[in-house]
Design an enzyme around this catalytic site. Structure first.
Site, PDB file in Angstrom:
ATOM      1  N   THR A 448      92.446  13.187 113.964  1.00 32.70           N
ATOM      2  CA  THR A 448      93.439  13.209 112.891  1.00 32.70           C
ATOM      3  C   THR A 448      94.855  13.298 113.438  1.00 32.70           C
ATOM      4  OG1 THR A 448      91.859  14.224 111.364  1.00 32.70           O
ATOM      5  CG2 THR A 448      94.191  14.407 110.817  1.00 32.70           C
ATOM      6  N   ASP A 506      95.785  12.267 104.395  1.00 30.90           N
ATOM      7  CA  ASP A 506      96.439  13.000 105.495  1.00 30.90           C
ATOM      8  C   ASP A 506      97.743  12.332 105.936  1.00 30.90           C
ATOM      9  OD1 ASP A 506      94.115  14.395 105.206  1.00 30.90           O
ATOM     10  OD2 ASP A 506      93.573  14.386 107.316  1.00 30.90           O
ATOM     11  N   ASP A 533      94.681  15.348 100.540  1.00 31.65           N
ATOM     12  CA  ASP A 533      95.242  16.338 101.485  1.00 31.65           C
ATOM     13  C   ASP A 533      96.476  15.789 102.194  1.00 31.65           C
ATOM     14  OD1 ASP A 533      93.026  17.876 100.793  1.00 31.65           O
ATOM     15  OD2 ASP A 533      91.863  17.191 102.514  1.00 31.65           O
ATOM     16  N   ARG A 594      94.118  22.797  98.076  1.00 31.68           N
ATOM     17  CA  ARG A 594      92.895  23.513  98.426  1.00 31.68           C
ATOM     18  C   ARG A 594      93.078  24.133  99.801  1.00 31.68           C
ATOM     19  NH1 ARG A 594      88.354  18.750  99.559  1.00 31.68           N
ATOM     20  NH2 ARG A 594      89.606  17.408 100.910  1.00 31.68           N
ATOM     21  N   TRP A 596      92.597  24.929 103.544  1.00 28.33           N
ATOM     22  CA  TRP A 596      92.006  24.355 104.748  1.00 28.33           C
ATOM     23  C   TRP A 596      91.917  25.450 105.810  1.00 28.33           C
ATOM     24  CZ3 TRP A 596      94.878  21.087 108.888  1.00 28.33           C
ATOM     25  CH2 TRP A 596      93.953  20.644 109.854  1.00 28.33           C
TER      26      TRP A 596
END
Length: 679
Positions: A448, A506, A533, A594, A596
């Protein structure tokens, strides 16, 4: 009744004042990250350091020719209580720039300011928490500007025990209080007492307090005071209460009692004793008893507007003509609410120092695809920055699409990448790596963080007027993991100003160099585009005055999550403020966030706060959700005074901050001793 938090008792910022000698005895301080001029003789004092008062504070009297504060002294920048007190109480003149959030210790402390001082906040980041300032008998020629002074409240609404004011003066003269945000104190916000005179109070926000503004408290009819362009809202009494003032001139003020809140006004402008008051072109909204007077006092009203007010609205007697004392210009009454909502309180343009010589000291490298610059790629310009550089390097990128990967390594701080086009969209840096994309050398996939089009690992980085994008084609590559970062930051003091960061999943990774290291990011006047996200990471990050655009997934469905913080337990996480969340997606299809817990780390305490932001109907009525077995209710997720179709009332599924809690979750609380400024 609104609840208020007890202020912190330790300072949030550490630092020493920066003092530089200048020609003619005038010195100039420079904010963190800027460079002093090569010769002080070539620099001129910023206009805010030499500003003078209007109104009664401008009148020559009592041996004082107007009010100009510390303009004849040195300019210093302070970040600690000790330094603020050192310079404010000194006998010589100073212009004192407050460049941090400074917490009073003990709570309720009032610094005893001496004559010939200007105390000014640096942009919107100078804050005094848990105390204020006191100007005693004979103190004169003082300017207090552009500060937020807040949170000395001790839990008792009509507090008779704690005299913890924001600004109190007893027998002072020639004082200018301008462009401040004053709130949540234990007694009053401003007290002008014991024959204090030649005072001007202008362009301030006074709010969320029992007693806003008291004037007088002696039998002598001495005080001359001008009160103009102040926004007084959610205060109960003394708005102001003016006792035995020789001349009180109030004009273009906005008094607002918001319906349905816990704070209700008991009266507005009050003329008491032998006061002579002129009240002009002010707007009263929802106030009970908006204008009242004693039988011995005078009020002359001209051009005021009253909306949804009730009770006493009085005038009578003779007053005076303010123009025999000073010149002034009235704004139209109808313009007052909008004018003050946008213009009252601290301003980003005040208290910041960026001189022409400072700008000239920066090195500029030019990038152009057509060969007209020094470099044809952005990365080539970054490579040309010397390792360990100590001054600003601006990489000026001409319009065009630059399909490349850019990395600013940790040993190259103070870099600005700036597009030169007429808009953010004219200069685009784009690539298409995803977390599952194989590396060309066969050593695995990018992961990522490694997928980022632009990776910033150097402190004090800035990006301006450009687009950073990841255009990975998720539909064509369902065979590999699709996290595809456009911009990754892993540094401190990253300023993203007027940019577009665009992707799908992302998009914007706000990271830190290591779990134990602080990494602050401030984004303003920008756009972030994505779906899953797409604002995420462990940094202390602020998204301010920006647009967060929700985007459908590769298959045309609407479902997603705006934030996924992975904040350390002792840090601030993600703050979205004064912004807009919208996009062409289905109603009630997106969560605000949310938790992480990266790597399953249960010690983390993810945080997202969304405040004063417009939410479209795309946001779910229960806007937070769990992630990977971790409940959002065990972490820190909250809203405050959001608007729009996607906003909602407080519930167990939708926590809302109290006013007191919100006072501790402001932009300055996130950024601490850092004041972002263009470089």
């Amino acid at each position: 009744m609104a609840q208020h938090r007890r202020p912190r008792t330790t300072a949030l910022a550490l630092g020493v004042p920066l003092v530089l000698a200048a020609a003619g005895g005038l010195a100039h301080g420079f904010l963190p990250g800027s460079q002093p001029a090569a010769s002080a003789a070539t620099t001129a004092a910023p206009s805010w350091a030499t500003a003078t008062a209007d109104g009664f504070a401008s009148v020559n009297a009592l041996g004082q020719n107007g009010t100009y504060g510390g303009r004849d002294g040195r300019l210093v920048t302070v970040k600690t209580l000790a330094d603020l007190e050192k310079y404010a109480t000194a006998s010589e003149p100073y212009v004192i720039v407050v460049a941090a959030t400074i917490t009073m210790d003990p709570v309720g402390k009032e610094i005893k300011v001496q004559s010939d001082k200007t105390i000014i906040g640096s942009g919107t980041f100078g804050q005094i928490v848990g105390g204020g300032f006191f100007l005693g008998a004979g103190v004169h020629n003082v300017i207090i500007r552009n500060l937020t002074i807040r949170d000395a409240y001790q839990g008792v609404w009509n507090d008779k025990e704690h005299d913890f004011d924001a600004i109190q003066m007893d027998g002072a003269h020639h004082v200018w209080i301008d462009h401040n945000d004053l709130r949540h104190m234990a007694d009053g916000l401003i007290d002008v007492r014991k024959d204090s005179t030649y005072v001007t109070v202008s362009w301030n926000k006074l709010s969320q307090d029992n007693k806003a503004f008291g004037i007088g408290w002696t039998d002598n009819v001495v005080t001359d005071i001008t009160i103009h362009h102040n926004w007084v809202r959610e205060t109960e009494q003394r708005n102001p209460s003016t006792d035995n003032a020789a001349h009180a001139h109030l004009y273009n003020n906005f008094l607002e009692d918001v319906a349905g809140t816990d704070i209700n006004s008991s009266y507005g402008n009050y003329s008491r004793g032998a006061t002579r008051m002129v009240l002009e072109n002010s707007w009263f909204q929802g106030f009970k008893n908006p204008v009242i007077k004693d039988s011995t006092a005078s009020i002359v009203q001209k051009g005021n507007t009253f909306v949804a007010t009730s009770g006493r609205n009085e005038s009578g007697g003779t007053a005076f003509d303010p123009k025999t004392y000073y010149a002034y210009t009235l704004d139209r009454t109808a313009d007052v609410p909008a004018l003050l909502k946008s213009g009252a309180g601290p301003r980003g343009s005040l208290g910041t120092t960026t001189t022409a010589t400072t700008k000239a000291a920066a090195t500029t490298l030019t990038v152009a695809k057509d060969g007209s610059g020094q470099y044809s790629t952005v990365q080539a310009a970054v490579n040309a920055v010397p390792a360990g550089n100590s001054s600003r390097v601006v990489i000026s990128v001409k319009p065009g699409t630059y399909r490349e990967l850019v990395k600013v390594p940790s040993n190259k701080p103070h870099v600005t990448i700036q597009g030169t086009g007429s808009s953010r969209g004219d200069t685009v840096i784009v690539y298409n790596n995803a977390s599952g994309t194989p590396k060309p050398d066969g050593s695995g996939t990018y992961g990522t963080g490694g997928s980022a089009t632009v990776a910033v690992e150097a402190d004090d980085f800035q990006a301006r007027n450009l687009t950073v994008s990841n255009d990975f084609d998720e539909a064509a590559h369902q065979d590999i993991a699709g996290q595809a970062v456009a911009l990754r930051t892993a540094a401190d003091k990253v300023f993203l100003d007027g940019v577009i960061v665009s992707g799908d999943q992302d998009t914007l990774l706000v990271d830190t160099a290591a779990k134990e290291k602080l990494g602050r990011v401030y984004m303003k006047n920008s756009y972030v585009v994505g779906n899953v996200d797409f604002i995420f990471g462990r940094a202390t990050a602020v998204i301010d005055k920006s647009v967060i655009t929700l985007k459908k997934r590769w298959n045309g469905t609407s479902a997603g999550y705006v934030t996924a913080p992975s904040t350390a337990a002792n840090r601030k996480g993600i703050l979205i403020a004064n912004s807009t969340v919208n996009g062409d997606v289905s109603s009630a299809s997106f969560y605000l966030g949310r938790p992480w817990h990266a790597g399953g780390d249960a010690t983390l305490d993810p945080q997202t706060t969304v405040r004063n932001t417009s939410l479209s109907a795309a946001i779910k009525s229960a806007p937070w959700t769990d992630m990977s077995g971790f409940s959002w209710k065990d972490d820190r997720f909250a809203e405050y005074k959001n608007t729009g179709a996607g906003s909602g009332a407080a519930s167990s599924e939708r926590p809302q901050l109290t006013d007191a809690q919100a006072a501790g979750q402001e932009i300055a609380d996130w950024l601490g001793d850092w004041t972002p400024s263009a470089a």
